[in-house]
Design a protein around this motif. Sequence first.
Motif, PDB file in Angstrom:
ATOM      1  N   PRO A 157       6.357  10.705   3.002  1.00  0.00           N
ATOM      2  CA  PRO A 157       5.926   9.613   2.123  1.00  0.00           C
ATOM      3  C   PRO A 157       6.462   8.250   2.580  1.00  0.00           C
ATOM      4  CG  PRO A 157       6.607  11.495   0.828  1.00  0.00           C
ATOM      5  CD  PRO A 157       6.982  11.816   2.236  1.00  0.00           C
ATOM      6  N   PHE A 158       5.642   7.214   2.393  1.00  0.00           N
ATOM      7  CA  PHE A 158       6.024   5.851   2.788  1.00  0.00           C
ATOM      8  C   PHE A 158       5.194   4.850   2.007  1.00  0.00           C
ATOM      9  CE2 PHE A 158       2.425   6.978   5.436  1.00  0.00           C
ATOM     10  CZ  PHE A 158       1.642   5.839   5.452  1.00  0.00           C
ATOM     11  N   LYS A 159       5.653   3.617   2.059  1.00  0.00           N
ATOM     12  CA  LYS A 159       4.899   2.492   1.520  1.00  0.00           C
ATOM     13  C   LYS A 159       4.828   1.410   2.592  1.00  0.00           C
ATOM     14  CE  LYS A 159       6.000   3.122  -3.382  1.00  0.00           C
ATOM     15  NZ  LYS A 159       6.569   2.468  -4.609  1.00  0.00           N
ATOM     16  N   VAL A 160       3.677   0.771   2.696  1.00  0.00           N
ATOM     17  CA  VAL A 160       3.518  -0.316   3.659  1.00  0.00           C
ATOM     18  C   VAL A 160       4.063  -1.596   3.039  1.00  0.00           C
ATOM     19  CG1 VAL A 160       1.895  -1.690   4.994  1.00  0.00           C
ATOM     20  CG2 VAL A 160       1.501   0.763   4.695  1.00  0.00           C
ATOM     21  N   GLU A 161       5.023  -2.202   3.745  1.00  0.00           N
ATOM     22  CA  GLU A 161       5.704  -3.382   3.229  1.00  0.00           C
ATOM     23  C   GLU A 161       5.229  -4.673   3.907  1.00  0.00           C
ATOM     24  OE1 GLU A 161      10.252  -4.193   3.477  1.00  0.00           O
ATOM     25  OE2 GLU A 161       9.878  -2.919   1.718  1.00  0.00           O
ATOM     26  N   VAL A 162       4.857  -4.548   5.210  1.00  0.00           N
ATOM     27  CA  VAL A 162       4.444  -5.724   5.974  1.00  0.00           C
ATOM     28  C   VAL A 162       3.239  -5.343   6.820  1.00  0.00           C
ATOM     29  CG1 VAL A 162       5.072  -7.317   7.837  1.00  0.00           C
ATOM     30  CG2 VAL A 162       6.735  -6.780   6.050  1.00  0.00           C
ATOM     31  N   ARG A 180       4.450 -11.468  15.771  1.00  0.00           N
ATOM     32  CA  ARG A 180       3.633 -10.945  14.685  1.00  0.00           C
ATOM     33  C   ARG A 180       3.822  -9.439  14.614  1.00  0.00           C
ATOM     34  NH1 ARG A 180      -0.828 -12.622  11.825  1.00  0.00           N
ATOM     35  NH2 ARG A 180      -1.077 -14.458  13.144  1.00  0.00           N
ATOM     36  N   LEU A 181       4.388  -8.957  13.514  1.00  0.00           N
ATOM     37  CA  LEU A 181       4.569  -7.519  13.311  1.00  0.00           C
ATOM     38  C   LEU A 181       3.247  -6.915  12.885  1.00  0.00           C
ATOM     39  CD1 LEU A 181       7.561  -8.542  13.168  1.00  0.00           C
ATOM     40  CD2 LEU A 181       7.978  -6.670  11.559  1.00  0.00           C
ATOM     41  N   ASP A 182       2.812  -5.884  13.612  1.00  0.00           N
ATOM     42  CA  ASP A 182       1.581  -5.199  13.197  1.00  0.00           C
ATOM     43  C   ASP A 182       1.765  -4.565  11.824  1.00  0.00           C
ATOM     44  OD1 ASP A 182       0.557  -5.948  15.599  1.00  0.00           O
ATOM     45  OD2 ASP A 182       0.451  -3.957  16.470  1.00  0.00           O
ATOM     46  N   ARG A 183       2.931  -3.900  11.670  1.00  0.00           N
ATOM     47  CA  ARG A 183       3.142  -3.217  10.386  1.00  0.00           C
ATOM     48  C   ARG A 183       4.592  -2.768  10.266  1.00  0.00           C
ATOM     49  NH1 ARG A 183      -0.338   2.078   9.280  1.00  0.00           N
ATOM     50  NH2 ARG A 183       1.259   3.290   8.180  1.00  0.00           N
ATOM     51  N   MET A 184       5.125  -2.809   9.033  1.00  0.00           N
ATOM     52  CA  MET A 184       6.450  -2.238   8.762  1.00  0.00           C
ATOM     53  C   MET A 184       6.362  -1.417   7.486  1.00  0.00           C
ATOM     54  SD  MET A 184      10.217  -4.040   8.694  1.00  0.00           S
ATOM     55  CE  MET A 184      10.066  -4.886   7.125  1.00  0.00           C
ATOM     56  N   ASP A 185       6.730  -0.133   7.610  1.00  0.00           N
ATOM     57  CA  ASP A 185       6.681   0.794   6.467  1.00  0.00           C
ATOM     58  C   ASP A 185       8.076   0.992   5.904  1.00  0.00           C
ATOM     59  OD1 ASP A 185       4.062   1.028   7.156  1.00  0.00           O
ATOM     60  OD2 ASP A 185       4.149   3.116   7.820  1.00  0.00           O
ATOM     61  N   ARG A 186       8.129   1.180   4.576  1.00  0.00           N
ATOM     62  CA  ARG A 186       9.389   1.562   3.912  1.00  0.00           C
ATOM     63  C   ARG A 186       9.338   3.063   3.657  1.00  0.00           C
ATOM     64  NH1 ARG A 186      13.757  -0.995   4.210  1.00  0.00           N
ATOM     65  NH2 ARG A 186      12.553  -2.906   3.828  1.00  0.00           N
ATOM     66  N   LEU A 241      16.166   9.092   6.153  1.00  0.00           N
ATOM     67  CA  LEU A 241      16.096   7.644   6.355  1.00  0.00           C
ATOM     68  C   LEU A 241      15.418   6.944   5.186  1.00  0.00           C
ATOM     69  CD1 LEU A 241      15.131   7.508  10.135  1.00  0.00           C
ATOM     70  CD2 LEU A 241      17.400   7.290   9.113  1.00  0.00           C
ATOM     71  N   ALA A 242      15.398   7.589   4.022  1.00  0.00           N
ATOM     72  CA  ALA A 242      14.775   6.988   2.849  1.00  0.00           C
ATOM     73  C   ALA A 242      15.399   5.629   2.572  1.00  0.00           C
ATOM     74  CB  ALA A 242      14.925   7.908   1.637  1.00  0.00           C
ATOM     75  N   GLY A 243      14.538   4.658   2.303  1.00  0.00           N
ATOM     76  CA  GLY A 243      14.997   3.306   2.040  1.00  0.00           C
ATOM     77  C   GLY A 243      15.069   2.424   3.267  1.00  0.00           C
ATOM     78  N   ARG A 244      15.031   3.037   4.463  1.00  0.00           N
ATOM     79  CA  ARG A 244      15.057   2.270   5.707  1.00  0.00           C
ATOM     80  C   ARG A 244      13.608   1.974   6.162  1.00  0.00           C
ATOM     81  NH1 ARG A 244      19.838   3.430   8.571  1.00  0.00           N
ATOM     82  NH2 ARG A 244      19.198   1.803  10.061  1.00  0.00           N
ATOM     83  N   ALA A 245      13.480   1.124   7.209  1.00  0.00           N
ATOM     84  CA  ALA A 245      12.166   0.659   7.639  1.00  0.00           C
ATOM     85  C   ALA A 245      11.748   1.288   8.966  1.00  0.00           C
ATOM     86  CB  ALA A 245      12.151  -0.856   7.765  1.00  0.00           C
ATOM     87  N   LEU A 246      10.434   1.492   9.127  1.00  0.00           N
ATOM     88  CA  LEU A 246       9.809   1.914  10.379  1.00  0.00           C
ATOM     89  C   LEU A 246       8.884   0.788  10.838  1.00  0.00           C
ATOM     90  CD1 LEU A 246       8.662   3.878  12.575  1.00  0.00           C
ATOM     91  CD2 LEU A 246       7.098   4.735  10.806  1.00  0.00           C
ATOM     92  N   VAL A 247       9.110   0.260  12.036  1.00  0.00           N
ATOM     93  CA  VAL A 247       8.260  -0.791  12.591  1.00  0.00           C
ATOM     94  C   VAL A 247       7.211  -0.145  13.495  1.00  0.00           C
ATOM     95  CG1 VAL A 247       8.154  -2.853  14.019  1.00  0.00           C
ATOM     96  CG2 VAL A 247      10.061  -2.526  12.445  1.00  0.00           C
ATOM     97  N   ALA A 266       0.841  -1.192   0.000  1.00  0.00           N
ATOM     98  CA  ALA A 266       0.000   0.000   0.000  1.00  0.00           C
ATOM     99  C   ALA A 266       0.876   1.242   0.000  1.00  0.00           C
ATOM    100  CB  ALA A 266      -0.903   0.004   1.223  1.00  0.00           C
ATOM    101  N   ASP A 267       0.515   2.192  -0.838  1.00  0.00           N
ATOM    102  CA  ASP A 267       1.269   3.442  -0.953  1.00  0.00           C
ATOM    103  C   ASP A 267       0.477   4.553  -0.265  1.00  0.00           C
ATOM    104  OD1 ASP A 267       1.611   6.128  -2.696  1.00  0.00           O
ATOM    105  OD2 ASP A 267       3.498   4.985  -2.645  1.00  0.00           O
ATOM    106  N   GLN A 268       1.194   5.380   0.529  1.00  0.00           N
ATOM    107  CA  GLN A 268       0.513   6.441   1.268  1.00  0.00           C
ATOM    108  C   GLN A 268      -0.313   7.326   0.351  1.00  0.00           C
ATOM    109  OE1 GLN A 268       2.942   9.695   2.381  1.00  0.00           O
ATOM    110  NE2 GLN A 268       1.790  10.161   4.263  1.00  0.00           N
ATOM    111  N   HIS A 269       0.296   7.734  -0.768  1.00  0.00           N
ATOM    112  CA  HIS A 269      -0.389   8.659  -1.657  1.00  0.00           C
ATOM    113  C   HIS A 269      -1.608   7.980  -2.292  1.00  0.00           C
ATOM    114  CE1 HIS A 269      -1.031  11.905  -4.483  1.00  0.00           C
ATOM    115  NE2 HIS A 269      -1.030  11.013  -5.487  1.00  0.00           N
ATOM    116  N   ALA A 270      -1.447   6.738  -2.705  1.00  0.00           N
ATOM    117  CA  ALA A 270      -2.549   6.039  -3.359  1.00  0.00           C
ATOM    118  C   ALA A 270      -3.717   5.803  -2.411  1.00  0.00           C
ATOM    119  CB  ALA A 270      -2.048   4.706  -3.919  1.00  0.00           C
ATOM    120  N   VAL A 271      -3.387   5.543  -1.145  1.00  0.00           N
ATOM    121  CA  VAL A 271      -4.446   5.243  -0.177  1.00  0.00           C
ATOM    122  C   VAL A 271      -5.179   6.497   0.261  1.00  0.00           C
ATOM    123  CG1 VAL A 271      -4.890   4.407   2.162  1.00  0.00           C
ATOM    124  CG2 VAL A 271      -3.372   3.126   0.647  1.00  0.00           C
TER     125      VAL A 271
END
Length: 896
Positions: free
Chosen positions: A720-725, A742-748, A754-760, A656-661
């Motif tokens: 801007p971010f994208k949901v990866e998990v 169980r990871l609730d969510r991980m964003d790229r 920090l572009a390219g890194r992950a946020l849990v 899921a993409d932030q902008h698209a959603v």
Amino acid sequence: MRPDLLARLAAGATLVTPNRRLAQHFKDQFDAAQRAAGLAVWPSADVLPWPAFVARCFEGIAAERDDAPVLLSAEQAAVLWDQAIARAAVEAGLLSVAQTAAQCAEAWSLAHAWRLWPRMKSVPLSDDARAFAAWADVYEAQCRRSGAIDAARLADWIGSRLATEGWQRPARIVLAGFELRTAAQSALLAAFAQAGSHVEAVALDDASGATARVACADANAEIAAAARWAHARLIARPDSRIGVVVPDLGARREEVLRIFASVMRTSALSGDDSLAAADVSLGAALAAWPLVHDALRLLDAARERPLPFADWSLIVQSPFIGGAVEEASARGTLDAALREICFAEETLAGVRHAMARTRAPAPLLAARLGAFAEAARGASALRVPPSEWGQRFTEWLKAAGFPGERTLNSIEHQTLARLRALLEDLSALDRVLPRITLNDALARVRRLAGETTFQPEQRALPVQVLGILESAGIGFDHLWVTGLTANAWPLAARPHPFLPVLSQREAGMPDASPAAALAVDRRITAGWMAAAPEVVFSHAAREGERELIASPLIASVPLVALSDIAPAREQSAAERMLAARRMETRVDETAPALTFTGPLRAGAAVLRDQAACPFRATARHRLRAKALDEPTPGLTAMQRGTLLHAVLQCLWMPPADQHAVLQRSDESLAEWVRDTVASVMAEHRDAMPLRATPRLAHIESARLARLVTLWLAVEKARAPFKVEVAEQRREVMAGRLPLSVRLDRMDRLTDGALAGRALVIDYKAGKSSVAGWAGMRPDEPQLPLYLLSDADDVAALAFAQVRQGEMGFKGLGAAEGVAPGIRTPDRIDGETAAAAWQRCVDEWREAISALGNQFLDGYAAVDPKSPMSCEQCDLHRLCRIADRVADADEADEVEP
């Protein structure tokens, strides 16, 4: 018993006493005298308490007369009082018709006992007395129309009909124990004397001896001292007759029973079961006995109305429902399972439906409840005579297998017989209640059971614990009277509020004035002093912070030390052995090391509990210990959290993409959220069928939609971010301990430093704080644990607090600008943000590894991190931390 009284009884005299216990006392003494005389059989002594004597006279006269009225039972009279009062209840603003009716019945009895009715209507009346007089006129008219009479008017009716042909009046009436006679009693006795009966009063035996007074620390210490004294006297002479008077016995019955049972529980040590109990004179309400209590609960279920789950829990585990013995374990498991899916209140149909959905079968219980439901089907719509309800209730209980297949003990047998008699008593109400509903019938049964005092018969015991009235006239070898403080004895005057006070005083009623009350209490005190060769009066010295003094009625009695009255008894051999035992103490804080194949699915919860208290982690995740759930009125916090996670997972389904959603219009976004919530509620309804009722589902759907819409506004303000998990299970090592998380969510992150890194992200519906990640025993280790699954890729951790009024992120990252609420860690000695972040990662890895290794190695010490750890724990009965704290406090007190 005095020889002259014994001779009168042997000659056929009728002995009348003021109460049942004194009558039984004289019967026992008479029987003992006959046995001592060597007789094998003998005619029973004619000894009756006054109410039974009057009732017998009425029955004898009524049997010979065609115009005799019907005698109303107490229950029938109560119904007529209810009806008389109910018509004016609304205008009078009465909160409880039943309570007012009980007061009216009491006032009516007093008014006739002291000859106040109907003369009292001619004197000035208070508002309460005027209302009573009006209700009494209605009640009296109802009795007259139905050709009935109540117990209050029997004495007058009998007194005017003693010459009835065919009835043989008692030739000799002997009165014993009457400290005071009412006007009605005196008039009836005078009528008997005038009719030719010989009426006399006899003085009770005067056993006056040593009298002493004892002061005790408080009321509980006073009861315990009396119990120890009685126990010592009984050991010294097992055939002693010992009495202990407790003025407020009705209110303290259970407490007194507990103390006496504790002090006198000697059968295990001495082998003498005769020393193991005391006879407490006042019984408990019939409704309080377990067998009746469970029966009433079950009958309530027939009303098709919800009952508290606490009631259902007791019904499910009741030993009095068919199959209870065979399914005892299964029903305990069923109770635990029902707690997870039932509401705080449930109907019979709801509980049966829930039982069918659980994986804890109890087929015998299901069959019994099914038979009960079938028997009671449609009963709520019926209006039938009380007698028919009594028959139906009996049939319904039988359908449920009541009282079970287990062999009942003596007390349970007597309780069951009294319950059956109570249900049969409903038929007597047909005369005054032609047809009633199920609710009315159950209310009547509950009221009868609550007002009926029940005392099972048992073998005679040498120690009797009595109230004030029950003690009157009874002789003992030893007597202890408790509770004689100045504020409790003499009793305060208590004129009845429904009767004119002046009329009560003129009639000489004992509670009408302080002088009359004092005179009666003086006579009672004198009676106690003459009741035994040894008499002890006691009073408490304190009540809380208030100091107490002895009653002036016993102030002249010599004050002695408790040790002079009841010296410490010599310990038995078994007690000496227990006292001399040597305790070996061993500290064992380590369980066997954990061996398993595969990761633990409990995940971060294991580490959270290990950090809070190692014992908690072992008990919960190795022993599977947990407290029983308490059903709630709606969804549980866990169920609400599950629904929230599911909705957010659907909205942010990877990739899921932030902008698209979030580029949708507000109206389109709101509709999308509503549709997603509806889909999730439909999907999860089968998992919680009883809670997700249509109304509740609608309320929860609206709440979820509102929360999620507010949360999406927070997400929109992020870089801007994208949901990866989303809701993905991973395996991670906590030291040597493999865990499944169980990871609730991980964003790229797609922009910024920090572009390219992950946020849990971890969703939180409650409050949260990054402070919970700090230290070697972190309160909230889940996000640092998630980080360890891919530490090189993750550059920020955050709680997503989805909470009304507190929406936002709370987290730490390697740089600023990730999202509002996510900051860099505090820096030490000028380190960079990246270095501070790496230091935190290293500290988290160290703490998590240590906790994982501790759990794996079996470290299970009872070592709560803080008092808050204990407040949030439900395993106190296993760890017994309270005992440890109490022992520590006691040790501190004895240190110099």
